[in-house]
Design an enzyme around this catalytic site. Sequence first.
Site, mmCIF file in Angstrom:
data_model
loop_
_atom_site.group_PDB
_atom_site.id
_atom_site.type_symbol
_atom_site.label_atom_id
_atom_site.label_comp_id
_atom_site.label_asym_id
_atom_site.label_seq_id
_atom_site.Cartn_x
_atom_site.Cartn_y
_atom_site.Cartn_z
ATOM 1 N N ASP A 73 -36.022 80.571 -17.982
ATOM 2 C CA ASP A 73 -35.230 79.788 -19.135
ATOM 3 C C ASP A 73 -35.497 78.289 -18.943
ATOM 4 O OD1 ASP A 73 -33.048 79.165 -20.795
ATOM 5 O OD2 ASP A 73 -31.734 78.704 -19.036
ATOM 6 N N SER A 74 -35.145 77.431 -19.704
ATOM 7 C CA SER A 74 -35.183 76.006 -19.517
ATOM 8 C C SER A 74 -34.600 75.587 -18.370
ATOM 9 C CB SER A 74 -34.726 75.236 -20.700
ATOM 10 O OG SER A 74 -33.375 75.733 -20.922
ATOM 11 N N CYS A 79 -33.623 83.063 -22.412
ATOM 12 C CA CYS A 79 -33.413 81.829 -23.344
ATOM 13 C C CYS A 79 -33.491 82.295 -24.638
ATOM 14 C CB CYS A 79 -34.519 80.807 -23.087
ATOM 15 S SG CYS A 79 -34.204 79.307 -23.959
ATOM 16 N N GLU A 134 -24.342 72.007 -17.749
ATOM 17 C CA GLU A 134 -25.274 71.389 -16.818
ATOM 18 C C GLU A 134 -24.434 70.598 -15.886
ATOM 19 O OE1 GLU A 134 -28.718 72.110 -16.129
ATOM 20 O OE2 GLU A 134 -29.090 73.423 -17.622
ATOM 21 N N CYS A 165 -26.436 81.773 -26.333
ATOM 22 C CA CYS A 165 -27.198 80.851 -25.623
ATOM 23 C C CYS A 165 -26.980 81.188 -24.187
ATOM 24 C CB CYS A 165 -26.916 79.307 -25.896
ATOM 25 S SG CYS A 165 -27.619 78.347 -24.352
ATOM 26 N N HIS A 179 -26.655 79.789 -21.361
ATOM 27 C CA HIS A 179 -25.818 78.984 -20.843
ATOM 28 C C HIS A 179 -24.371 79.533 -21.159
ATOM 29 C CE1 HIS A 179 -29.206 76.357 -20.206
ATOM 30 N NE2 HIS A 179 -28.466 75.456 -19.381
HETATM 31 N N1 DGL Z 1 -30.325 78.586 -22.324
HETATM 32 C C1 DGL Z 1 -30.991 78.331 -23.372
HETATM 33 C C2 DGL Z 1 -30.861 79.170 -24.562
HETATM 34 O O1 DGL Z 1 -30.263 80.518 -24.535
HETATM 35 C C3 DGL Z 1 -30.774 76.988 -24.063
HETATM 36 C C4 DGL Z 1 -30.600 75.786 -23.107
HETATM 37 C C5 DGL Z 1 -31.580 74.477 -23.730
HETATM 38 O O2 DGL Z 1 -31.216 73.868 -24.813
HETATM 39 O O3 DGL Z 1 -32.611 74.374 -23.296
HETATM 40 O O4 DGL Z 1 -31.096 79.002 -25.645
#
Ligand code: DGL
Length: 288
Positions: A26-27, A89, A168, A200, A202
């Site tokens: 993931d990012s 992600c 975050e 997402c 997150h």
């Molecule tokens: N966790 C990433 C997703 O599921 C997004 C976070 C980011 O913008 O890097 O899209």
Amino acid sequence: MINIGMPSQSNTPSHDVADAPIGVFDSGIGGLTVVEALRRVLPLERILYIGDTARVPYGGKSAETVIRYSREISEHLIGEGAKLIVVACNTASALAVSILAPMIDVPLIGVLEPGASAAVKATKNKRIGVIGTKATIGSFAYEKAIRTLDSEITVSSAACPLLVPLIEEGLYEDDVTSVILRRYLEPMLANGIDTLVLGCTHYPLLKRTIQLICGPEVTLVDSAENCALAVRELLASQTHHRDIPRSIHLDTPRLDIVLTDSSEGFLRVAEKSLDLTIDSLSFRQIGK
Ligand code: DGL
């Protein structure tokens, strides 16, 4: 207990595909929600996670950039012996999985299709809401996946660019987060959705607050859980899963983490919010 250094088994050639790690990326910290689900669903699997903390967030970047980042990380995971890659992600799943899957030697599983299919199963009134990053929502990937499964479903979606930075920062149950969430969610609640896709990785960290705002009648679909189930199904179909009778090494399955830059929030989320035990944490440059 965390060892800061190289993942201890990363360069050991695996003689048995079943014993090779599942690669996950993931990012940043969001993909840990998928790791947590993988741990529950596949407790015997080794996991090698890459968090691209040097280049987070992906959600506001162009498709070309997200594809390049995803390719670089996938190649790195394959070099480390991953038997399968989970793109934890949604942004990379929406923009890169269909392009990269035919180019690489191991199966690549994204979070998008499993989330879309769980939402289609959950809705009773055929009104589904989707929240995600700008790139995910702008790709219309969820709409396409949902409407391919059932063309009678109406999808309302909202890009929520402020949520990743709040997460975050660890502001899961903060007034500021609630105000912003209401602003994003109210239009789709007014459309009468009965199911909301947390598009997402997150966002599961905000599940409690989102459920409070939506009310108990709205089902939240968490792509992490559904992705983990899809991974289990795929590994079982290829007999590449790790189980006690087949495995020679009965050690506790490792969770090795590689970050592309240091991240304050990472350990807090992994250990406090998701109760994950990390065996090693190392830092490495990937790409330019
Ligand atoms: N966790 C990433 C997703 O599921 C997004 C976070 C980011 O913008 O890097 O899209």
